[in-house]
Write an enzyme that holds these catalytic residues in place. Structure first.
Site, short mmCIF file in Angstrom:
data_model
loop_
_atom_site.label_atom_id
_atom_site.label_comp_id
_atom_site.label_asym_id
_atom_site.label_seq_id
_atom_site.Cartn_x
_atom_site.Cartn_y
_atom_site.Cartn_z
N ARG A 383 21.06 -16.45 4.90
CA ARG A 383 20.38 -17.74 4.10
C ARG A 383 19.36 -18.66 5.31
O ARG A 383 20.44 -20.22 5.08
CB ARG A 383 21.58 -18.39 3.45
CG ARG A 383 20.57 -18.94 2.20
CD ARG A 383 22.10 -19.69 1.09
NE ARG A 383 21.02 -19.65 0.14
CZ ARG A 383 21.73 -19.31 -1.55
NH1 ARG A 383 23.02 -19.56 -1.53
NH2 ARG A 383 20.75 -19.57 -2.67
N CYS A 384 18.74 -18.38 5.77
CA CYS A 384 18.41 -19.34 7.04
C CYS A 384 17.00 -18.31 7.83
O CYS A 384 17.04 -17.08 7.92
CB CYS A 384 18.83 -19.11 7.68
SG CYS A 384 19.02 -19.10 9.37
N GLU A 759 17.32 -20.76 1.41
CA GLU A 759 17.52 -21.08 2.42
C GLU A 759 18.08 -22.33 2.84
O GLU A 759 19.10 -23.06 3.21
CB GLU A 759 16.94 -20.76 3.58
CG GLU A 759 16.35 -19.60 3.33
CD GLU A 759 14.93 -18.92 4.37
OE1 GLU A 759 14.42 -19.29 4.83
OE2 GLU A 759 15.46 -17.39 4.99
N1 PCD Z 1 9.28 -24.57 -5.10
C1 PCD Z 1 10.74 -23.08 -5.41
C2 PCD Z 1 10.57 -22.58 -4.15
C3 PCD Z 1 11.44 -21.44 -4.99
N2 PCD Z 1 11.36 -20.96 -5.95
C4 PCD Z 1 12.81 -20.60 -6.64
O1 PCD Z 1 14.00 -20.31 -5.75
C5 PCD Z 1 14.35 -18.76 -5.45
C6 PCD Z 1 14.58 -18.70 -4.70
O2 PCD Z 1 12.72 -18.54 -3.77
P1 PCD Z 1 12.70 -18.32 -2.60
O3 PCD Z 1 13.18 -19.61 -1.66
O4 PCD Z 1 11.43 -18.15 -1.95
O5 PCD Z 1 13.43 -17.55 -1.80
P2 PCD Z 1 13.30 -16.01 -2.20
O6 PCD Z 1 12.63 -14.91 -1.17
O7 PCD Z 1 12.88 -15.40 -3.44
O8 PCD Z 1 14.79 -15.73 -1.38
C7 PCD Z 1 15.74 -15.96 -0.34
C8 PCD Z 1 16.71 -16.34 -0.45
O9 PCD Z 1 17.50 -16.15 -1.00
C9 PCD Z 1 18.40 -17.24 -1.07
N3 PCD Z 1 18.97 -16.86 -2.25
C10 PCD Z 1 20.09 -16.30 -3.13
N4 PCD Z 1 20.60 -16.17 -4.59
C11 PCD Z 1 21.41 -15.82 -4.61
N5 PCD Z 1 21.65 -15.43 -6.30
N6 PCD Z 1 21.27 -14.74 -4.31
C12 PCD Z 1 20.83 -14.61 -2.68
O10 PCD Z 1 21.18 -13.26 -2.06
C13 PCD Z 1 20.43 -15.25 -2.44
N7 PCD Z 1 19.28 -15.07 -0.91
C14 PCD Z 1 19.49 -16.24 -0.51
C15 PCD Z 1 18.57 -15.72 0.86
S1 PCD Z 1 19.43 -15.21 2.58
MO1 PCD Z 1 17.79 -14.65 4.10
O11 PCD Z 1 18.31 -12.75 3.27
O12 PCD Z 1 18.99 -14.43 5.13
O13 PCD Z 1 17.06 -14.26 4.90
S2 PCD Z 1 16.35 -15.59 2.55
C16 PCD Z 1 17.53 -16.13 1.10
C17 PCD Z 1 13.32 -17.95 -6.56
O14 PCD Z 1 13.03 -18.10 -7.61
C18 PCD Z 1 11.93 -19.19 -6.48
O15 PCD Z 1 10.52 -18.75 -7.44
C19 PCD Z 1 11.09 -22.43 -7.84
O16 PCD Z 1 11.16 -22.23 -8.79
N8 PCD Z 1 9.84 -23.37 -6.80
CU LIG Z 2 19.18 -17.56 11.26
#
Ligand code: PCD
Ligand SMILES: [Cu+]
Length: 805
Positions: A383-384, A759
């Site tokens: 998630r980055c 993210e």
């Molecule tokens: N301004 C704006 C922006 C955005 N959006 C929305 O919100 C969502 C998100 O987007 P984005 O920021 O463009 O992103 P994407 O490419 O579609 O996806 C990817 C991300 O996504 C997040 N979140 C989530 N959620 C859920 N439920 N599950 C999952 O698995 C997940 N994963 C996590 C991760 S870790 Mo990496 O793969 O570590 O690189 S990267 C990532 C989509 O539906 C869209 O359309 C809106 O409404 N407005």
């Molecule tokens: Cu990272």
């Protein structure tokens, strides 16, 4: 007579940009009608399961599969020896390294794949795994990336012995992978050495794991008659998997179909290629039957891609009144046994050089050393976007450390150093061009919303009361202002295995004015079927309810690089808008023809082209769609379709201001989150309700990481947190209430001004929670303690500070 519903009503009917449209995918998810990999059942399907290494480092002397093969129902037991003639016992990684598919002579981490058992059912396969006898000779284990660099440290990668040139430059030690750097070291050092105040700290961002609800898995099916391989799987980048499968297996790419069905969360875990996929493909080719492999929870935690494990040492210089003059960062990155990081090719440390954060720092330098240890490979963007949480955590901790050194309020220190609104587009000392931002507005709004001054006053009173013995609870105020970098990326510098990171959308308008759009991305829960239809609705004037969005089938979807790094909105979302504009351009020609006026005499009005100055003369998109299949302009192709492959000119830079107010019990180490305020700016907002859901989810993952989640190893490389008994996954019980807010600073280069958001809450959330813990102890002399801040660690911090009397 044509009706002329009022503008607002027509607009609302589209459910376009800015509408909190209910998620269309939830009808099936909430009724148990999702279709996940494990729901796929095929006639005669076999099941695979892995024999895995109990050792973190050992020689594999022999493998005896006799007893396993004798078990009724067992079809085959594959080892590296079986894969070797096919050239598949090792596979390339996304980071330019190679990785064993099955143990070739030795094992390098606990849980490593040693043999693949194929049986008629999942239970027989599991029983057979226990019957495979492997003779190991254990070797000395290295779990510490610093000890790994000792001159006499054991050689982990014997296959690389004597190789001094790696995929990212020279290797200076047998366990060293690469050194990567950005910025001007001499300049940064000069700025810091000459500074009035210098703060220095080592900040560890521990090893953790994305742990999606659904583990990784696939079903491989070889149709030998037609020579077609179909691969269903939990893939965040289905097209890339198809290309890799073709390169590895030698099967022509048009004979491979990769399908990502519904995915139960990805979070970066499902970007890479795992041995399970390769073994399933080999097994279906060998047996001629479909083969399913789905890992269990322990396998997922122990052997699939981890995240972070970054030791970050920072030096930051400033004037006495708090103006930052220079930043120097050095990272020791523990990559485990194989370098299988999922990053754009040219960036072995991802986008870590966004580590100047939201601040205008005149001189900066950063260097990252990648190191091999006896841990699972990976290094994904949990998630980055590519090492951005690491960077944000680093700078947001360094700011706090500097504030302590200066004896200054950390909110004021931030405001003093923010990149100012009029400086955008802003080029950082480490080379990024920030597209847009208005940090001061967001920051002031956040401070005001939580009543910052009153909180500081309360905190000071609390410290006094604590000292008088009237309370055992401390109050922490965790501040964060983060800047994300998402939407990889310009093809000029971002590629995966040589394929530029563009993305795509293809649209077909049906005669009766409904449509289907297909994209190169794949939703794992984000709600793409809902939001991408909204982008189109606003572009082409067809209600989102009449637009099907389809992703994940390589036989039908246009080529795309997949969903991770919050790139879908910045890249595929842009492609969607651009394809929509192509549709509209053709529609305009058709409307002009039908209305017998010049193209330029028409103007677009929500869902129709209207003759300028004659509002009663118009053609709706639905009418134009029908006409396009019949009375299309002579000489112009019938139909209304468009495709766009979009190469973004830059990445997008979402940002946010988060504040966490936390109570800490010094005697039990327990914490209580009294308030969490999250302001996000992701440019133009497509669906506010989805954004809020994204923020809630990301904050909860951030809470997990900051407050307890960890992949911990003991000295001999045993994973101590391989089950959900030990690996912290918050439930509703631990999750606090979140207050969400926003400002809206559009991206100047994105066709609809949108930036990513998925993210952001993790990138900004982790430092907010962690800074709150640190801040609670600030009055008692704490500058730095490592995450995760579980009860024991918080208790220990209190004890070490002498607070237990
Ligand atoms: N301004 C704006 C922006 C955005 N959006 C929305 O919100 C969502 C998100 O987007 P984005 O920021 O463009 O992103 P994407 O490419 O579609 O996806 C990817 C991300 O996504 C997040 N979140 C989530 N959620 C859920 N439920 N599950 C999952 O698995 C997940 N994963 C996590 C991760 S870790 Mo990496 O793969 O570590 O690189 S990267 C990532 C989509 O539906 C869209 O359309 C809106 O409404 N407005
Ligand atoms: Cu990272």
């Amino acid at each position: 007579m044509k009706d002329l519903p009022d503008t607002e009503e027509r607009k609302a009917g589209l459910k376009g940009l800015g509408c909190s449209r209910k998620r269309v995918e939830d009808a099936r998810f909430t009724q148990g009608k999702g279709n996940y990999v494990d729901d796929i059942k095929m006639a005669g399907m076999l099941h695979g399961d892995f024999v895995r290494s109990p050792y973190a480092h050992a020689r594999v002397k022999s493998i005896n599969a006799e007893a396993a093969l004798a078990l009724p129902g067992v079809i085959a037991v594959l080892t590296a020896k079986d894969l070797e003639p096919l050239g598949l016992h090792w596979m390339p990684t996304l980071a330019g390294d190679k990785q064993m598919v099955l143990a070739d002579g030795k094992v390098l981490f606990q849980g490593q794949e040693v043999a693949f058992v194929v049986a008629t059912d999942r239970y027989i396969a599991a029983d057979a795994v226990d019957l495979v006898e492997v003779d190991y000779e254990d070797l000395p284990v290295v779990v510490d990336p610093f000890k790994a660099q000792d001159p006499d440290a054991p050689v982990l990668r014997e296959d690389l012995e004597g190789v001094t040139e790696g995929a990212h430059g020279p290797r200076r030690h047998h366990n060293h992978i690469f050194t990567w750097e950005a910025g001007d070291e001499a300049g940064a050092n000069a700025a810091i050495d000459g500074a009035e105040v210098v703060a220095e700290e080592t900040i560890y961002y521990h090893r953790t794991h994305p742990c999606p609800l659904e583990t990784c898995g696939c079903v491989a099916s070889m149709d030998k008659v037609n020579g077609k391989l179909t691969l269903y799987g939990t893939f965040q980048a289905p097209h890339v998997v198809r290309t890799v499968a073709s390169l590895l297996s030698g099967i022509d790419e048009h004979n491979i179909r990769v399908v990502s069905p519904d995915i139960g969360g990805g979070f970066g875990n499902k970007v890479g290629v795992y041995p399970g996929y390769v073994c399933s493909i080999v097994a279906t080719i060998v047996t001629g039957k479909p083969v399913k492999w789905v890992e269990d929870r322990m396998e997922n935690l122990m052997a699939t891609a981890f995240a972070r494990d970054y030791w970050m040492t920072g030096r930051i210089g400033a004037t006495k009144d708090g103006r930052i003059t220079g930043l120097h960062a050095h990272v020791t990155a523990d990559h485990g046994a194989f370098d299988a990081c999922a990053d754009p090719t040219k960036f072995p440390a991802g986008f870590f050089h966004i580590c100047t954060g939201s601040y205008d720092i005149p001189a900066a330098y950063c260097a990252v050393d990648g190191i091999y240890t006896n841990k699972a490979p990976g290094g994904v963007a949990y998630r980055c976007s590519f090492r951005v949480t690491e960077a944000a955590y680093f700078i947001e901790r360094m700011i706090e450390v500097l504030a302590i050194k200066l004896g200054m309020d950390a909110a004021e220190l931030r405001a003093k150093n923010f990149i100012r609104k009029e400086q955008f587009p802003y080029t950082s000392a480490l080379g990024w061009e920030y597209d847009s931002g208005d940090y001061h507005t967001a920051w002031d709004k956040a401070l005001k919303a939580v009543g910052y001054e009153a909180l500081r006053k309360e905190q000071a009173e609390r410290v006094e009361a604590f000292k008088r013995g009237e309370t055992r609870k401390l109050l922490g105020i965790g501040l964060t202002h983060f800047t994300e970098i998402v939407g990889a990326g310009p093809v000029k510098n971002c590629d995966i295995l040589g394929m530029g990171m563009f993305d795509s959308c293809e649209i077909r308008i049906h005669p009766t004015g409904s449509a289907i759009a297909r994209l190169g991305t794949i939703s794992q829960g984000q709600g793409h079927a809902t939001t991408f239809a909204q982008i189109l609705a606003s572009e082409i004037g067809i209600s989102a309810d009449k637009i099907t969005v389809e992703e994940g089938d390589t036989d039908t979807a246009p080529y795309g690089l997949g969903t991770y790094g919050s790139r879908s909105t910045p890249v595929a979302g842009a492609a969607t808008a651009m394809a929509g504009r192509k549709i509209r351009a053709k529609a305009q020609m058709i409307a002009a023809y039908l209305l017998e006026v010049h193209d330029d005499d028409l103007e677009w009005d929500i869902d129709r082209f209207v003759v300028k100055g004659a509002p009663e003369r118009f053609k709706t998109m639905a009418e134009i769609a029908y006409a396009s299949y019949n009375q299309a302009i002579p000489g112009v192709e019938p139909g209304l379709e468009a495709v766009s492959y979009y190469d973004p000119p830059n990445m997008t830079y979402p940002f946010g201001a988060y504040i966490c107010v936390m109570e800490i019990d010094v005697d039990t180490g327990e914490h209580e989150i009294r308030q969490f305020y999250a302001l996000d700016d992701c440019g133009t907002r497509i669906n506010p309700m989805i954004i809020e859901g994204q923020v809630h989810g990301g904050l909860t993952e951030a809470l997990a990481i900051a407050m307890g989640q960890e992949i911990a190893y003991d000295d001999i490389g045993n994973v101590k947190t391989g089950t959900l008994m030990d690996f912290f996954l918050p439930t509703a019980w631990e999750t606090p209430h979140y207050t969400t807010d926003h400002t809206e600073t559009p991206s100047p280069h994105h066709p609809i001004g949108a930036k990513g958001v998925g993210e952001s809450p993790n990138v900004g959330g982790v430092p907010a929670f962690s800074n709150a813990v640190h801040d609670a102890f600030r009055a008692f002399g704490l500058t730095q303690t490592h995450m995760p801040h579980d009860h024991w660690r918080i208790w220990k911090t209190a004890r070490d500070l002498g607070l237990h009397g």
